[in-house]
Design an enzyme around this catalytic site. Structure first.
Site, mmCIF file in Angstrom:
data_model
loop_
_atom_site.group_PDB
_atom_site.id
_atom_site.type_symbol
_atom_site.label_atom_id
_atom_site.label_comp_id
_atom_site.label_asym_id
_atom_site.label_seq_id
_atom_site.Cartn_x
_atom_site.Cartn_y
_atom_site.Cartn_z
ATOM 1 N NE ARG A 80 -3.742 -2.202 1.884
ATOM 2 C CZ ARG A 80 -4.543 -3.014 2.771
ATOM 3 N NH1 ARG A 80 -4.086 -2.917 3.951
ATOM 4 N NH2 ARG A 80 -5.325 -3.873 2.581
ATOM 5 C CE LYS B 81 -8.345 -0.179 -0.195
ATOM 6 N NZ LYS B 81 -8.370 -0.949 -1.697
#
Length: 102
Positions: free
Chosen positions: A55, A90
């Site tokens: 991420r 995220k």
């Protein structure tokens, strides 16, 4: 290893006369891993470490190595880093990040 990966990416782009750039991410946390396969063995990693690193890559900068606080704390006396501040990751929220100066 990350530094060498950036150098190899740069060398490959020069040889191929390509503008390819790669973002590299490294995170150090507890996670799991194992060797899988019957005829061709590979090592596979999973867990929070891999998820966070993946991420972070989307928020990384091309041709750079971005690290989180645990990696920065272990390597800050050996390498030069530039503080990036907090980046949105995220599923994690804001995470402190540094860029390794190559």
């Amino acid at each position: 290893m990350a530094i060498r990966m950036v150098h190899i990416t740069r060398e490959h782009a020069m040889e191929a006369q390509s503008g390819d750039e790669a973002a590299h991410r490294h995170q150090q946390r507890p996670g799991g891993g194992c060797v899988i396969g019957k005829s061709k063995y590979i090592y596979d990693l999973w867990g929070d470490t891999v998820n966070l690193a993946s991420r972070m890559e989307s928020g990384g900068l091309p041709d750079s190595v971005q690290v989180t606080r645990p990696v920065y704390e272990k390597l800050k006396d050996l390498f030069v880093f530039e503080a990036r501040g907090e980046i949105e990751v995220k599923g994690k929220g804001n995470v402190e990040a540094w860029l390794l100066r190559l």
